[in-house]
Structures are given as C-alpha cells and as structure tokens.
Design a protein around this motif. Structure first.
Motif, short mmCIF file in Angstrom:
data_model
loop_
_atom_site.label_atom_id
_atom_site.label_comp_id
_atom_site.label_asym_id
_atom_site.label_seq_id
_atom_site.Cartn_x
_atom_site.Cartn_y
_atom_site.Cartn_z
N PRO A 131 0.82 -1.23 0.00
CA PRO A 131 0.00 0.00 0.00
C PRO A 131 0.85 1.27 0.00
O PRO A 131 0.51 2.25 -0.68
N TRP A 132 1.96 1.26 0.74
CA TRP A 132 2.83 2.44 0.77
C TRP A 132 3.50 2.65 -0.58
O TRP A 132 3.71 3.81 -0.99
N LEU A 133 3.85 1.58 -1.26
CA LEU A 133 4.42 1.72 -2.60
C LEU A 133 3.41 2.33 -3.58
O LEU A 133 3.75 3.19 -4.39
N ILE A 134 2.17 1.91 -3.47
CA ILE A 134 1.12 2.46 -4.34
C ILE A 134 0.89 3.94 -4.02
O ILE A 134 0.76 4.78 -4.93
N ILE A 135 0.85 4.28 -2.73
CA ILE A 135 0.67 5.69 -2.34
C ILE A 135 1.85 6.53 -2.84
O ILE A 135 1.68 7.64 -3.36
N GLY A 136 3.05 5.98 -2.66
CA GLY A 136 4.24 6.70 -3.12
C GLY A 136 4.24 6.91 -4.62
O GLY A 136 4.58 8.01 -5.11
N PHE A 137 3.86 5.89 -5.37
CA PHE A 137 3.79 6.02 -6.83
C PHE A 137 2.75 7.06 -7.22
O PHE A 137 2.98 7.89 -8.11
N GLY A 138 1.60 7.05 -6.55
CA GLY A 138 0.56 8.05 -6.82
C GLY A 138 1.05 9.46 -6.52
O GLY A 138 0.81 10.40 -7.29
N ALA A 139 1.75 9.63 -5.39
CA ALA A 139 2.30 10.94 -5.04
C ALA A 139 3.34 11.38 -6.07
O ALA A 139 3.39 12.55 -6.45
N TYR A 140 4.14 10.45 -6.53
CA TYR A 140 5.15 10.76 -7.55
C TYR A 140 4.48 11.24 -8.84
O TYR A 140 4.91 12.23 -9.44
N VAL A 141 3.43 10.55 -9.24
CA VAL A 141 2.75 10.93 -10.48
C VAL A 141 2.10 12.30 -10.33
O VAL A 141 2.14 13.13 -11.25
N ILE A 142 1.54 12.59 -9.19
CA ILE A 142 0.84 13.87 -8.99
C ILE A 142 1.82 15.03 -8.87
O ILE A 142 1.64 16.09 -9.46
N PHE A 143 2.87 14.86 -8.10
CA PHE A 143 3.75 15.97 -7.76
C PHE A 143 5.04 16.04 -8.59
O PHE A 143 5.88 16.90 -8.32
N ARG A 144 5.22 15.21 -9.52
CA ARG A 144 6.47 15.26 -10.29
C ARG A 144 6.49 16.54 -11.13
O ARG A 144 5.46 17.03 -11.58
N ARG A 145 7.66 17.03 -11.32
CA ARG A 145 7.82 18.25 -12.11
C ARG A 145 8.06 17.84 -13.56
O ARG A 145 8.81 16.92 -13.83
N LYS A 146 7.41 18.55 -14.36
CA LYS A 146 7.62 18.29 -15.78
C LYS A 146 8.97 18.88 -16.17
O LYS A 146 9.34 19.97 -15.75
N ALA A 147 9.66 18.15 -16.98
CA ALA A 147 10.98 18.62 -17.43
C ALA A 147 10.81 19.81 -18.36
O ALA A 147 9.91 19.82 -19.20
N LYS A 148 11.68 20.79 -18.17
CA LYS A 148 11.61 21.98 -19.04
C LYS A 148 12.09 21.61 -20.43
O LYS A 148 13.07 20.89 -20.58
N PRO A 149 11.40 22.08 -21.44
CA PRO A 149 11.89 21.80 -22.79
C PRO A 149 13.22 22.51 -23.02
O PRO A 149 13.39 23.65 -22.64
N GLN A 150 14.15 21.79 -23.59
CA GLN A 150 15.45 22.36 -23.85
C GLN A 150 15.43 23.09 -25.19
O GLN A 150 14.81 22.64 -26.15
N ALA A 151 16.12 24.17 -25.20
CA ALA A 151 16.17 24.97 -26.42
C ALA A 151 17.13 24.33 -27.39
O ALA A 151 18.22 23.89 -27.02
N HIS A 152 16.73 24.24 -28.62
CA HIS A 152 17.59 23.67 -29.67
C HIS A 152 18.40 24.77 -30.28
O HIS A 152 17.91 25.82 -30.62
N GLU A 153 19.64 24.55 -30.45
CA GLU A 153 20.50 25.56 -31.03
C GLU A 153 20.76 25.30 -32.46
O GLU A 153 20.80 24.38 -33.07
#
Length: 153
Positions: A131-153
């Motif tokens: 159950p803690w693994l499932i809660i942790g995975f859910g928290a990870y999915v909700i609160f993860r930061r989206k990676a910033k798009p990198q600028a192409h040179e």
C-alpha cells in the motif's frame, strides 16, 4: 429406536451411532467430522484455500449423508434381529486396501499446507509495504515536475 430420533441425531455424524449404542463407530464418525471442520478453518485463510476449502466443504455433507444412510441401514439390521458389532473394521479395512490412495492424499494435503504456509509467510511483510508503494507512486505521479523543454541551437 425411533427413525425420527436417528434422523435428528444424523445432523451430527456419530451421534446417531451413539444413540444406537455403537460408541466406537460414533466416535470415529464424530472425530472425522470435527477433523473436517478443523481442516476447513485451517485452509480457509490460506492462499491455497480456494479449491481445498471447496473440497473439504463438499466432503462434509457427504460424511453427514453417509452416516445417516448407514445408521438407517444398521437400524434396519438391528430391528431384523441381527447382531451388529461395535467396531470400525470395515472403515479400517477400506484404508488398508487403499493404502496408496490414502498415502497420496495425505502427502498432497501436507504438501499443500506447507506450500501455502510458506507463501503466506513470505508474502506477509509485503502486505504492509505494497500500500505504501502504491501511495508513493501516486504521489510521484501527482507531484512530479515536468521537465523543461530544452532549447535547440
């Protein structure tokens, strides 16, 4: 010996035999019935409980009906004047003739019990972690930061 009382006593295998004075046969049937109840409670909570629980649960009415029909047969023999011995030689004889089948059933039951206990014992710590693994995975999915798009040179 009244048929009605034998029918009532047949609801608890062994009591019907004891009513007719066949104490050894009654104790053997009663021990078998209570052994089935014990096995039913033992396997119903285990991982292998499903099919084994069904098998044991279905064997209980078979024992009850077998004892009931046998007690009516014995009552008929007593009423006809036959002397009925208070022994379980016919039951013991069956097991002596079918030793391989009985031994195979005992080994399978012991093996299933051991395997079920081991699996249950091994999975017991996981019951608290999953159950803690499932809660942790859910928290990870909700609160993860989206990676910033990198600028192409």
């Amino acid at each position: 010996m009244r048929r009605g009382l034998i029918l009532v006593f047949s609801l608890l295998p062994g009591a019907n035999y004891m009513y007719m004075g066949l104490i050894k046969r009654g104790l053997a049937a009663m021990c078998g019935f209570f052994l089935l109840i014990y096995l039913l409670t033992l396997v119903s909570g285990s991982i292998i409980g499903g099919p084994l629980t069904l098998l044991i649960a279905l064997s209980m009415p078979v024992l009850v009906l077998t004892c009931a029909f046998d007690s009516f047969n014995i009552r008929r023999r007593i009423v006809n004047g036959e002397v009925v011995q208070d022994n379980i030689d016919d039951v013991i004889g069956f097991f002596q003739r079918n030793k391989k089948i009985l031994l195979t059933v005992i080994i399978i039951c012991i093996g299933l019990g051991v395997v079920g206990s081991l699996i249950s014992w091994l999975l017991r710590p996981l019951r608290h972690i999953i159950p803690w693994l499932i809660i942790g995975f859910g928290a990870y999915v909700i609160f993860r930061r989206k990676a910033k798009p990198q600028a192409h040179e």
